[in-house]
Every structure is written in structure tokens, then in C-alpha cells.
Write a protein that holds these residues in place. Structure first.
Motif, PDB file in Angstrom:
ATOM      1  N   VAL A  76      50.054   7.378 -16.171  1.00 58.17           N
ATOM      2  CA  VAL A  76      48.918   7.990 -15.482  1.00 58.17           C
ATOM      3  C   VAL A  76      47.927   8.438 -16.548  1.00 58.17           C
ATOM      4  O   VAL A  76      48.242   9.298 -17.384  1.00 58.17           O
ATOM      5  CB  VAL A  76      49.373   9.202 -14.641  1.00 58.17           C
ATOM      6  N   CYS A  77      46.741   7.842 -16.545  1.00 59.15           N
ATOM      7  CA  CYS A  77      45.757   8.220 -17.558  1.00 59.15           C
ATOM      8  C   CYS A  77      45.323   9.671 -17.329  1.00 59.15           C
ATOM      9  O   CYS A  77      45.004  10.054 -16.206  1.00 59.15           O
ATOM     10  CB  CYS A  77      44.555   7.280 -17.492  1.00 59.15           C
ATOM     11  N   PRO A  78      45.316  10.486 -18.407  1.00 63.40           N
ATOM     12  CA  PRO A  78      45.006  11.915 -18.206  1.00 63.40           C
ATOM     13  C   PRO A  78      43.549  12.177 -17.813  1.00 63.40           C
ATOM     14  O   PRO A  78      43.241  13.246 -17.285  1.00 63.40           O
ATOM     15  CB  PRO A  78      45.319  12.533 -19.579  1.00 63.40           C
ATOM     16  N   TYR A  79      42.658  11.206 -18.049  1.00 63.89           N
ATOM     17  CA  TYR A  79      41.218  11.473 -17.862  1.00 63.89           C
ATOM     18  C   TYR A  79      40.845  11.490 -16.366  1.00 63.89           C
ATOM     19  O   TYR A  79      40.396  12.505 -15.838  1.00 63.89           O
ATOM     20  CB  TYR A  79      40.432  10.402 -18.631  1.00 63.89           C
ATOM     21  N   HIS A  80      41.070  10.361 -15.662  1.00 64.37           N
ATOM     22  CA  HIS A  80      40.728  10.313 -14.228  1.00 64.37           C
ATOM     23  C   HIS A  80      41.887   9.797 -13.386  1.00 64.37           C
ATOM     24  O   HIS A  80      41.701   9.395 -12.239  1.00 64.37           O
ATOM     25  CB  HIS A  80      39.502   9.435 -13.991  1.00 64.37           C
ATOM     26  N   ASN A  81      43.061   9.742 -14.041  1.00 65.97           N
ATOM     27  CA  ASN A  81      44.303   9.390 -13.328  1.00 65.97           C
ATOM     28  C   ASN A  81      44.388   7.969 -12.806  1.00 65.97           C
ATOM     29  O   ASN A  81      45.049   7.718 -11.796  1.00 65.97           O
ATOM     30  CB  ASN A  81      44.594  10.381 -12.184  1.00 65.97           C
ATOM     31  N   TRP A  82      43.713   7.030 -13.411  1.00 64.30           N
ATOM     32  CA  TRP A  82      44.046   5.631 -13.095  1.00 64.30           C
ATOM     33  C   TRP A  82      45.527   5.465 -13.444  1.00 64.30           C
ATOM     34  O   TRP A  82      46.005   5.999 -14.475  1.00 64.30           O
ATOM     35  CB  TRP A  82      43.195   4.651 -13.904  1.00 64.30           C
ATOM     36  N   THR A  83      46.240   4.729 -12.617  1.00 61.96           N
ATOM     37  CA  THR A  83      47.696   4.691 -12.731  1.00 61.96           C
ATOM     38  C   THR A  83      48.191   3.253 -12.852  1.00 61.96           C
ATOM     39  O   THR A  83      47.745   2.367 -12.113  1.00 61.96           O
ATOM     40  CB  THR A  83      48.320   5.376 -11.495  1.00 61.96           C
TER      41      THR A  83
ATOM     42  N   ALA B 226      45.547   1.655 -23.937  1.00 57.63           N
ATOM     43  CA  ALA B 226      44.153   2.001 -23.647  1.00 57.63           C
ATOM     44  C   ALA B 226      43.879   1.793 -22.164  1.00 57.63           C
ATOM     45  O   ALA B 226      44.071   0.686 -21.648  1.00 57.63           O
ATOM     46  CB  ALA B 226      43.211   1.116 -24.468  1.00 57.63           C
ATOM     47  N   CYS B 227      43.434   2.859 -21.513  1.00 55.43           N
ATOM     48  CA  CYS B 227      43.077   2.775 -20.100  1.00 55.43           C
ATOM     49  C   CYS B 227      41.911   1.807 -19.937  1.00 55.43           C
ATOM     50  O   CYS B 227      41.018   1.727 -20.776  1.00 55.43           O
ATOM     51  CB  CYS B 227      42.688   4.171 -19.612  1.00 55.43           C
ATOM     52  N   ARG B 228      41.917   1.073 -18.822  1.00 60.08           N
ATOM     53  CA  ARG B 228      40.881   0.070 -18.606  1.00 60.08           C
ATOM     54  C   ARG B 228      39.631   0.687 -17.972  1.00 60.08           C
ATOM     55  O   ARG B 228      38.659  -0.020 -17.723  1.00 60.08           O
ATOM     56  CB  ARG B 228      41.437  -1.069 -17.746  1.00 60.08           C
ATOM     57  N   HIS B 229      39.657   1.985 -17.721  1.00 62.59           N
ATOM     58  CA  HIS B 229      38.464   2.652 -17.189  1.00 62.59           C
ATOM     59  C   HIS B 229      37.536   3.012 -18.341  1.00 62.59           C
ATOM     60  O   HIS B 229      36.531   2.365 -18.562  1.00 62.59           O
ATOM     61  CB  HIS B 229      38.892   3.896 -16.380  1.00 62.59           C
ATOM     62  N   ARG B 230      37.901   4.026 -19.108  1.00 58.87           N
ATOM     63  CA  ARG B 230      37.055   4.349 -20.263  1.00 58.87           C
ATOM     64  C   ARG B 230      37.871   4.528 -21.530  1.00 58.87           C
ATOM     65  O   ARG B 230      37.487   5.287 -22.416  1.00 58.87           O
ATOM     66  CB  ARG B 230      36.181   5.562 -19.960  1.00 58.87           C
ATOM     67  N   GLY B 231      38.982   3.781 -21.599  1.00 58.54           N
ATOM     68  CA  GLY B 231      39.641   3.587 -22.880  1.00 58.54           C
ATOM     69  C   GLY B 231      40.585   4.670 -23.375  1.00 58.54           C
ATOM     70  O   GLY B 231      41.103   4.553 -24.488  1.00 58.54           O
ATOM     71  N   VAL B 232      40.820   5.695 -22.602  1.00 58.29           N
ATOM     72  CA  VAL B 232      41.701   6.765 -23.087  1.00 58.29           C
ATOM     73  C   VAL B 232      43.151   6.262 -23.164  1.00 58.29           C
ATOM     74  O   VAL B 232      43.553   5.351 -22.433  1.00 58.29           O
ATOM     75  CB  VAL B 232      41.555   7.997 -22.155  1.00 58.29           C
ATOM     76  N   ARG B 233      43.897   6.836 -24.069  1.00 60.67           N
ATOM     77  CA  ARG B 233      45.307   6.449 -24.215  1.00 60.67           C
ATOM     78  C   ARG B 233      46.091   6.911 -22.987  1.00 60.67           C
ATOM     79  O   ARG B 233      45.941   8.041 -22.549  1.00 60.67           O
ATOM     80  CB  ARG B 233      45.898   7.094 -25.471  1.00 60.67           C
TER      81      ARG B 233
HETATM   82  S1  FES Z   1      39.643   6.777 -18.821  1.00 56.04           S
HETATM   83 FE1  FES Z   1      41.530   6.498 -17.873  1.00 56.04          FE
HETATM   84  S2  FES Z   1      41.165   7.096 -15.847  1.00 56.04           S
HETATM   85 FE2  FES Z   1      39.246   7.298 -16.729  1.00 56.04          FE
END
Ligand code: FES
Ligand SMILES: [Fe+2]
Length: 372
Positions: A101-108, A80-87
Motif C-alpha cells: 500500500v503506497c503511503p502517499y495516496h494508498n494505491w494498492t 516505485a508507485c506508478r502514481h507519483r513514484g513513491v516507494r
Molecule cells: S504516489 Fe503512490 S499513491 Fe500516490
């Protein structure tokens, strides 16, 4: 016992309330106590062979991802991404990566879960990068498996958990077994109904009359509880031919099938030339995510050997386990709320079913006592 025509018998039958298979409170406490509180062998160690190999595993309620880092050790994280939780990782197969690399906003995140990059960093002046890595889960590699404790705040002591079961795994050299293939499936039955079917030999000659029955005499086995775990040893038909020969001529894999149960959700069946690991994860009271992995004593040494194991796996996946055992669990699940039974019954010669349910009850006890 075979000579005497005996079986290992409990004093009396054992009853399991049908509630235990349908009640949502029971399901919630099993999920939070058993499936967060004990190490789970989520993958074969050799499934992640190379540094950079990663695998997403959808444990219900807690998707995880495991990764072999550059130094060669395995880590586990909540997926779970620590930004908004996406896998941050998806797919059924092992995937080679340099980073997540999170697909939503690319937090890495790097392979150790550390947050390494936030696009447009100026928008997050108060996000402390050092505190926003992927949530790490206790994980270790042992006995050819990757064990994960699905509780980020927990501590895992695998040796304490396994106890004597480790000796059985060592005796069969399970640490050297190699990953061969894996399938995942969802079965419409309570996870315990599936494990019930792997806890007794009573059905082998009957339910499996067209598949396994020719290889096994009717229900001829011994069983031991090992703490909350279990060992079942079932004689194969070939054993009857050497029964009167000296014990040294008996071969543990050819003449017997060992099934180990690792509390709470895993069984490993040792067939003559491979082992099958099955793990059951409850999705809901009446639905279970099942992973089935074939492991072999060594990597295939020829194309013929590879095809042989592929055929064995297909037979188990599509027929023996996939159709017969899972099908029967699904059938039972549909009747549980009909009022036909208030309890299900295990016969005197099905002691492993009793031990399985008693071990679960015992593990749930501290919590239910605390609630009172
Ligand atoms: S939810 Fe993962 S980068 Fe925004
Ligand atoms: Fe079966």
C-alpha cells in the motif's frame, strides 16, 4: 606449490589506472552496463521463507522490492508507485504483507505487483489498471539465492551467466545454506577497491595480523578464472599438518577457504562452518552500498550454535571486514585524486585482481566501442 615454496604467478605485474576508481563516466557506464545487465544475487532465498514475506533492497538508482507470493514463488519489482513514484515498501528487514500500500495516496498492489486499488478511482479515467502494476524485474531462485536482473526489459538466463560457477556452488551444497543474519553499510570507497581486497591473499598476514593471520600461512593459494567469475582456494594453517597425509584426509572446509566471485559484484567466502556473502553496489565513484549476509549449512540446532554464529558474524561485521578491509579501501580512495599514483599495481601473485578488472573491461567494451 606449498612443498616447493611456490606461488601461482602472472608473467608480470598488472596496472589499473586510478581513473577507473574516480571517473564519473566510468562509474556511469559500470552502473548501466554491469549493474543493469547481469543477474545479481540480491538476497538469500531462505530470507523470504513464508508466502507474504517481502524485502526492500536499496540498489542504488533502482530501489527494488522482492516478495514471495501466495503460490510460494519469488517476484522482484522496482520499488516505485506508478502514481507519483513513491516507494511502496521501506525498511531493512523482511516484512510480512498481504499487499503493498503506497503511503502517499494508498494505491494498492498485490504480491505479484498488480495494481488492485486506486482510492477515488473516478479521478483517473484514463489510467489502465492492467498497465500500471509495479514494474516487474526478471527474478529467479537458485543455489540458495534470489537472483534479480535490474532491467525491466531484459531477459535473464542464469545458467548461461553462471556457467561452471554453478558446479562449485553445488559442490558446496550452497543451495541448502540457510539465511542467518544480514547487515548493510555504506563504505566511502569505489566498489572495485573493496573487491580488490577480496581478490588476493597477500594482505591476510599483514592487514589482518590481529584477526585472520593466525589461521592462514602467508599467501598460499590457487586461483581459477571461470569465465568472468573466479574461484580462489586459500590453504589454512591446519592444512600444513596434513600436507603429507593422503589427499582423502584433506578436508575442503577445515583445511582450505574457498572464495567464489560471481561477476560483477558478489563474493561468497566459505569458512569452516558458515559462508559469508558480500555484495557491493556503487552509489557514486567513491561510495558503495554493501550488504553482508551470513549463511549457515543448516539452521542453528542449539542456542550455543546460534551464539557461535552470532559471534562469528559480529567479528566479521565489526572488525575483519567492517574495519580492516573496508577501512583500507576508504583509506586508498582518499589518495586517488592526489596525483601520487597514476595507476595502482597488482603483483604477479595477485592474478585475481587482474582477472577482475579485465572481466569488467571486457563487459564494458561493446558499449565503449559503439560510442566511438
Ligand atoms: S504516489 Fe503512490 S499513491 Fe500516490
Ligand atoms: Fe581482507
Amino acid at each position: 606449490m606449498i612443498r616447493a615454496g611456490d606461488a601461482q604467478m602472472d608473467e608480470r605485474e598488472y596496472r589499473i589506472p586510478v581513473d577507473h576508481y574516480v571517473c564519473s563516466d566510468r562509474f556511469q557506464s559500470e552502473r548501466s552496463e554491469l549493474f543493469r545487465g547481469f543477474p545479481l544475487p540480491v538476497a538469500a532465498a531462505t530470507q523470504l521463507e513464508q508466502p507474504g514475506d517481502t524485502l526492500a533492497i536499496d540498489l542504488p538508482g533502482m530501489p527494488i522490492v522482492i516478495a514471495r507470493n501466495r503460490q510460494g514463488s519469488v517476484g522482484a519489482f522496482i520499488n516505485a508507485c506508478r502514481h507519483r513514484g513513491v516507494r511502496v515498501a521501506d525498511g531493512e528487514d523482511v516484512c510480512q504483507r498481504k499487499a503493498f500500500v503506497c503511503p502517499y495516496h494508498n494505491w494498492t498492489y498485490d504480491l505479484d505487483g498488480a495494481l488492485k486499488g486506486i482510492p477515488k478511482r473516478e479521478g483517473f479515467p484514463n489510467v489502465d489498471v492492467s498497465q500500471h502494476g509495479l514494474r516487474r524485474l526478471p527474478a529467479t531462485e537458485a543455489h540458495g539465492l534470489i537472483w534479480v536482473l535490474p532491467d525491466p526489459d531484459g531477459a535473464m538466463n542464469l545458467n548461461d551467466h553462471l556457467g561452471e560457477l554453478a558446479e562449485d556452488l553445488n559442490a558446496y551444497d550452497f543451495g541448502k545454506f540457510q539465511y542467518f543474519a544480514r547487515r548493510t553499510t555504506t563504505v566511502k570507497a569505489n566498489w572495485k577497491l573493496i573487491l580488490d581486497a577480496f581478490s588476493e591473499g597477500y594482505h591476510v598476514s599483514r592487514l589482518h595480523k590481529d584477526s585472520l593471520a593466525p589461521y592462514f600461512p602467508d599467501h598460499t593459494g590457487v586461483f581459477d578464472a571461470i569465465g568472468p567469475h573466479m574461484r580462489s582456494f586459500l590453504a589454512r594453517k591446519d592444512f600444513l599438518a596434513v600436507l603429507d597425509q593422503p589427499v582423502e584426509t584433506w578436508h575442503r572446509s577445515e583445511h582450505f577457504t574457498l572464495t567464489l566471485y560471481a561477476f560483477p559484484n558478489t563474493i561468497i567466502v566459505f569458512s569452516p562452518d558458515y559462508a559469508t556473502k558480500l555484495a557491493m553496489y556503487p552509489v557514486s565513484p567513491s561510495e558503495t552500498f554493501v550488504t553482508m549476509t551470513l549463511m549457515t549449512p543448516h539452521k542453528p540446532r542449539s542456542e550455543a550454535e546460534r551464539q557461535h554464529w552470532q559471534r562469528s558474524f559480529a567479528l566479521l561485521d565489526e572488525f575483519v571486514f567492517g574495519k580492516e578491509d573496508f577501512g583500507i579501501a576508504e583509506s586508498a580512495q582518499t589518495t586517488l585524486e592526489s596525483g601520487a599514483n597514476t595507476h595502482l599495481t597488482a603483483g604477479r601473485f595477485e592474478p585475481a585482481i587482474r582477472c577482475f578488472h579485465q572481466a569488467i573491461d571486457k563487459a564494458l567494451l561493446p558499449k565503449s566501442a559503439a560510442r566511438k
